[in-house]
Design a protein around this motif. Sequence first.
Motif, PDB file in Angstrom:
ATOM      1  N   ALA A  77       0.837  -1.202   0.000  1.00 57.12           N
ATOM      2  CA  ALA A  77       0.000   0.000   0.000  1.00 57.12           C
ATOM      3  C   ALA A  77       0.869   1.247   0.000  1.00 57.12           C
ATOM      4  CB  ALA A  77      -0.919  -0.002   1.224  1.00 57.12           C
ATOM      5  N   GLY A  78       1.978   1.199   0.743  1.00 55.43           N
ATOM      6  CA  GLY A  78       2.884   2.336   0.781  1.00 55.43           C
ATOM      7  C   GLY A  78       3.532   2.602  -0.568  1.00 55.43           C
ATOM      8  N   VAL A  79       3.891   1.531  -1.270  1.00 55.18           N
ATOM      9  CA  VAL A  79       4.483   1.683  -2.606  1.00 55.18           C
ATOM     10  C   VAL A  79       3.470   2.314  -3.559  1.00 55.18           C
ATOM     11  CG1 VAL A  79       5.387   0.457  -4.619  1.00 55.18           C
ATOM     12  CG2 VAL A  79       6.135  -0.197  -2.314  1.00 55.18           C
ATOM     13  N   GLY A 116       2.987   5.952  -2.522  1.00 52.54           N
ATOM     14  CA  GLY A 116       4.150   6.748  -2.886  1.00 52.54           C
ATOM     15  C   GLY A 116       4.209   7.036  -4.376  1.00 52.54           C
ATOM     16  N   ARG A 117       3.840   6.022  -5.173  1.00 53.42           N
ATOM     17  CA  ARG A 117       3.855   6.210  -6.623  1.00 53.42           C
ATOM     18  C   ARG A 117       2.759   7.173  -7.064  1.00 53.42           C
ATOM     19  NH1 ARG A 117       7.686   6.240 -10.390  1.00 53.42           N
ATOM     20  NH2 ARG A 117       6.938   5.576 -12.446  1.00 53.42           N
ATOM     21  N   LEU A 118       1.567   7.035  -6.485  1.00 56.94           N
ATOM     22  CA  LEU A 118       0.478   7.934  -6.830  1.00 56.94           C
ATOM     23  C   LEU A 118       0.820   9.382  -6.485  1.00 56.94           C
ATOM     24  CD1 LEU A 118      -2.660   5.880  -5.692  1.00 56.94           C
ATOM     25  CD2 LEU A 118      -1.942   6.376  -8.041  1.00 56.94           C
ATOM     26  N   TYR A 119       1.444   9.579  -5.342  1.00 55.03           N
ATOM     27  CA  TYR A 119       1.851  10.925  -4.928  1.00 55.03           C
ATOM     28  C   TYR A 119       2.821  11.514  -5.943  1.00 55.03           C
ATOM     29  CZ  TYR A 119       3.728  14.615  -1.865  1.00 55.03           C
ATOM     30  OH  TYR A 119       4.115  15.819  -1.331  1.00 55.03           O
ATOM     31  N   HIS A 120       3.800  10.706  -6.360  1.00 56.34           N
ATOM     32  CA  HIS A 120       4.794  11.176  -7.329  1.00 56.34           C
ATOM     33  C   HIS A 120       4.147  11.489  -8.672  1.00 56.34           C
ATOM     34  CE1 HIS A 120       8.491  11.577  -9.567  1.00 56.34           C
ATOM     35  NE2 HIS A 120       8.160  10.565 -10.355  1.00 56.34           N
ATOM     36  N   VAL A 121       3.271  10.604  -9.132  1.00 57.11           N
ATOM     37  CA  VAL A 121       2.624  10.809 -10.433  1.00 57.11           C
ATOM     38  C   VAL A 121       1.754  12.059 -10.416  1.00 57.11           C
ATOM     39  CG1 VAL A 121       0.929   9.866 -12.049  1.00 57.11           C
ATOM     40  CG2 VAL A 121       2.692   8.378 -11.089  1.00 57.11           C
ATOM     41  N   ILE A 122       0.988  12.241  -9.347  1.00 57.14           N
ATOM     42  CA  ILE A 122       0.092  13.395  -9.256  1.00 57.14           C
ATOM     43  C   ILE A 122       0.865  14.702  -9.169  1.00 57.14           C
ATOM     44  CG2 ILE A 122      -1.626  14.538  -7.776  1.00 57.14           C
ATOM     45  CD1 ILE A 122      -2.634  11.714  -7.054  1.00 57.14           C
ATOM     46  N   THR A 123       1.936  14.729  -8.382  1.00 50.55           N
ATOM     47  CA  THR A 123       2.676  15.980  -8.178  1.00 50.55           C
ATOM     48  C   THR A 123       3.692  16.252  -9.278  1.00 50.55           C
ATOM     49  OG1 THR A 123       4.263  14.816  -6.721  1.00 50.55           O
ATOM     50  CG2 THR A 123       2.372  15.906  -5.675  1.00 50.55           C
ATOM     51  N   ASP A 124       3.988  15.269 -10.122  1.00 49.69           N
ATOM     52  CA  ASP A 124       4.912  15.470 -11.242  1.00 49.69           C
ATOM     53  C   ASP A 124       4.278  14.951 -12.532  1.00 49.69           C
ATOM     54  OD1 ASP A 124       7.651  16.429 -10.102  1.00 49.69           O
ATOM     55  OD2 ASP A 124       7.009  14.858  -8.725  1.00 49.69           O
ATOM     56  N   TRP A 125       3.035  15.336 -12.743  1.00 46.48           N
ATOM     57  CA  TRP A 125       2.276  14.797 -13.851  1.00 46.48           C
ATOM     58  C   TRP A 125       2.914  15.089 -15.212  1.00 46.48           C
ATOM     59  CZ3 TRP A 125      -0.579  11.096 -15.189  1.00 46.48           C
ATOM     60  CH2 TRP A 125      -1.335  11.135 -16.354  1.00 46.48           C
ATOM     61  N   GLU A 126       3.653  16.187 -15.322  1.00 42.95           N
ATOM     62  CA  GLU A 126       4.260  16.517 -16.616  1.00 42.95           C
ATOM     63  C   GLU A 126       5.242  15.448 -17.078  1.00 42.95           C
ATOM     64  OE1 GLU A 126       6.924  18.037 -13.427  1.00 42.95           O
ATOM     65  OE2 GLU A 126       4.767  18.164 -13.830  1.00 42.95           O
ATOM     66  N   LEU A 127       5.770  14.657 -16.153  1.00 49.28           N
ATOM     67  CA  LEU A 127       6.692  13.579 -16.520  1.00 49.28           C
ATOM     68  C   LEU A 127       5.957  12.387 -17.120  1.00 49.28           C
ATOM     69  CD1 LEU A 127       8.964  13.561 -13.328  1.00 49.28           C
ATOM     70  CD2 LEU A 127       9.414  14.699 -15.514  1.00 49.28           C
ATOM     71  N   PHE A 128       4.651  12.313 -16.874  1.00 49.69           N
ATOM     72  CA  PHE A 128       3.882  11.145 -17.307  1.00 49.69           C
ATOM     73  C   PHE A 128       2.833  11.467 -18.367  1.00 49.69           C
ATOM     74  CE2 PHE A 128       5.355  10.644 -12.965  1.00 49.69           C
ATOM     75  CZ  PHE A 128       5.981   9.409 -13.004  1.00 49.69           C
ATOM     76  N   SER A 129       2.524  12.745 -18.519  1.00 46.01           N
ATOM     77  CA  SER A 129       1.536  13.154 -19.502  1.00 46.01           C
ATOM     78  C   SER A 129       1.985  12.738 -20.899  1.00 46.01           C
ATOM     79  CB  SER A 129       1.338  14.679 -19.457  1.00 46.01           C
ATOM     80  OG  SER A 129       0.389  15.089 -20.420  1.00 46.01           O
ATOM     81  N   TRP A 136       5.541  11.046   1.421  1.00 45.09           N
ATOM     82  CA  TRP A 136       4.336  11.246   2.211  1.00 45.09           C
ATOM     83  C   TRP A 136       3.150  10.478   1.671  1.00 45.09           C
ATOM     84  CZ3 TRP A 136       5.271  12.101   6.786  1.00 45.09           C
ATOM     85  CH2 TRP A 136       6.241  13.004   7.208  1.00 45.09           C
ATOM     86  N   GLY A 137       3.098  10.263   0.361  1.00 46.22           N
ATOM     87  CA  GLY A 137       2.044   9.408  -0.178  1.00 46.22           C
ATOM     88  C   GLY A 137       2.191   7.984   0.314  1.00 46.22           C
ATOM     89  N   GLY A 138       3.451   7.516   0.370  1.00 41.21           N
ATOM     90  CA  GLY A 138       3.721   6.170   0.861  1.00 41.21           C
ATOM     91  C   GLY A 138       3.417   6.024   2.339  1.00 41.21           C
ATOM     92  N   ILE A 139       3.829   7.013   3.131  1.00 41.25           N
ATOM     93  CA  ILE A 139       3.568   6.963   4.568  1.00 41.25           C
ATOM     94  C   ILE A 139       2.064   6.972   4.832  1.00 41.25           C
ATOM     95  CG2 ILE A 139       3.814   8.199   6.760  1.00 41.25           C
ATOM     96  CD1 ILE A 139       6.377   6.860   5.835  1.00 41.25           C
ATOM     97  N   PHE A 140       1.338   7.857   4.138  1.00 32.43           N
ATOM     98  CA  PHE A 140      -0.101   7.997   4.375  1.00 32.43           C
ATOM     99  C   PHE A 140      -0.849   6.690   4.112  1.00 32.43           C
ATOM    100  CE2 PHE A 140      -4.366   8.887   2.701  1.00 32.43           C
ATOM    101  CZ  PHE A 140      -4.937   9.495   3.811  1.00 32.43           C
ATOM    102  N   LEU A 141      -0.720   6.162   2.906  1.00 30.52           N
ATOM    103  CA  LEU A 141      -1.497   4.968   2.572  1.00 30.52           C
ATOM    104  C   LEU A 141      -0.962   3.737   3.299  1.00 30.52           C
ATOM    105  CD1 LEU A 141      -3.890   4.063   0.962  1.00 30.52           C
ATOM    106  CD2 LEU A 141      -2.392   3.614  -0.992  1.00 30.52           C
ATOM    107  N   GLY A 142       0.361   3.639   3.437  1.00 29.41           N
ATOM    108  CA  GLY A 142       0.941   2.499   4.139  1.00 29.41           C
ATOM    109  C   GLY A 142       0.520   2.450   5.591  1.00 29.41           C
ATOM    110  N   VAL A 143       0.503   3.606   6.259  1.00 29.53           N
ATOM    111  CA  VAL A 143       0.105   3.661   7.667  1.00 29.53           C
ATOM    112  C   VAL A 143      -1.382   3.360   7.823  1.00 29.53           C
ATOM    113  CG1 VAL A 143      -0.244   5.231   9.619  1.00 29.53           C
ATOM    114  CG2 VAL A 143       1.972   5.156   8.462  1.00 29.53           C
ATOM    115  N   ILE A 144      -2.210   3.907   6.932  1.00 25.12           N
ATOM    116  CA  ILE A 144      -3.655   3.656   7.013  1.00 25.12           C
ATOM    117  C   ILE A 144      -3.948   2.156   6.909  1.00 25.12           C
ATOM    118  CG2 ILE A 144      -5.854   3.942   5.809  1.00 25.12           C
ATOM    119  CD1 ILE A 144      -5.017   6.379   7.407  1.00 25.12           C
ATOM    120  N   VAL A 145      -3.339   1.513   5.913  1.00 26.40           N
ATOM    121  CA  VAL A 145      -3.577   0.082   5.726  1.00 26.40           C
ATOM    122  C   VAL A 145      -2.947  -0.719   6.865  1.00 26.40           C
ATOM    123  CG1 VAL A 145      -3.108  -1.909   4.233  1.00 26.40           C
ATOM    124  CG2 VAL A 145      -3.806   0.275   3.232  1.00 26.40           C
ATOM    125  N   GLY A 146      -1.777  -0.294   7.336  1.00 25.27           N
ATOM    126  CA  GLY A 146      -1.129  -0.971   8.459  1.00 25.27           C
ATOM    127  C   GLY A 146      -1.960  -0.892   9.730  1.00 25.27           C
TER     128      GLY A 146
END
Length: 269
Positions: free
Chosen positions: A65-67, A70-83, A100-110
């Motif tokens: 969940a953390g991975v 973390g990936r979703l956070y990176h994609v959303i905040t750096d969308w120009e790299l993936f557009s 922080w995306g990894g910590i948030f989702l990983g901690v919630i699921v944990g």
Amino acid sequence: MNFFASIPSPSTGVLQLGPLKLNAYGAMIALGVVAAVWLSGRRLEKRGAGTREDMSAIALWGVPAGVIGGRLYHVITDWELFSGHPERIIQIWKGGLGIWGGIFLGVIVGIWEGRRRGISTAVLLTCVAPALPLAQSIGRWGNWFNIELFGKPSTLPWALEVPLNKRPVSYQTIATFHPTFLYESLWCIAVALLLLWVSRRELLREGGVFLLYVASYSFGRFWIEGLRIDESEQILGLRFNIWVSVLLFTGAAIATFDRRKRNGGMAAE
């Protein structure tokens, strides 16, 4: 020849272990996870709140969940790299996990899995708090293998040598840069040691150590982020992650103050 003039970049992002070839970025992330599960499992057993097997089961859900987070956070905040290049979204081995995306989702699921096992959320957060910066300190070396996330030009003895093909267009004539991956790795080690010390001295209530983790890591990330020159979304002239660090530090500080006020000061865990 002065061997301490700079830190060399790795010649490859692959680790060769006999006939086995491993992606170095992924290997550093995995090594950090193993260290974090080991430390948090020991702390859970020491409190008599669960076993190492419980922590391994929690990690089995929390880490993936953390991975993803973390990936979703990176994609959303750096969308120009993936557009226009959606295939890049799944290429995690090339780097790109937002902490922080990894910590948030990983901690919630944990927390969800921990509650299923009868483990208090506050106790679980206290146990994993020092383990998180420990994992981060190891995982940051994956950025060295990928030769990424370095900072502004530097001539300091510990500056990082960056090959021409990895330098930003506006820095083609400059060879050495601040090794921000190293700064963050060292900062995370210091944070982990601080949290272990605070826990040992029983200076905070259950869960308070996690708030201290958020505040102390954010404090360090604030000035480290200011050194980085990789592309990033900006708000009012500041990198997005600088604003995130300010908000999280402020939120953790306010929450800590409120807990102390409601509980009549610091108390033992």
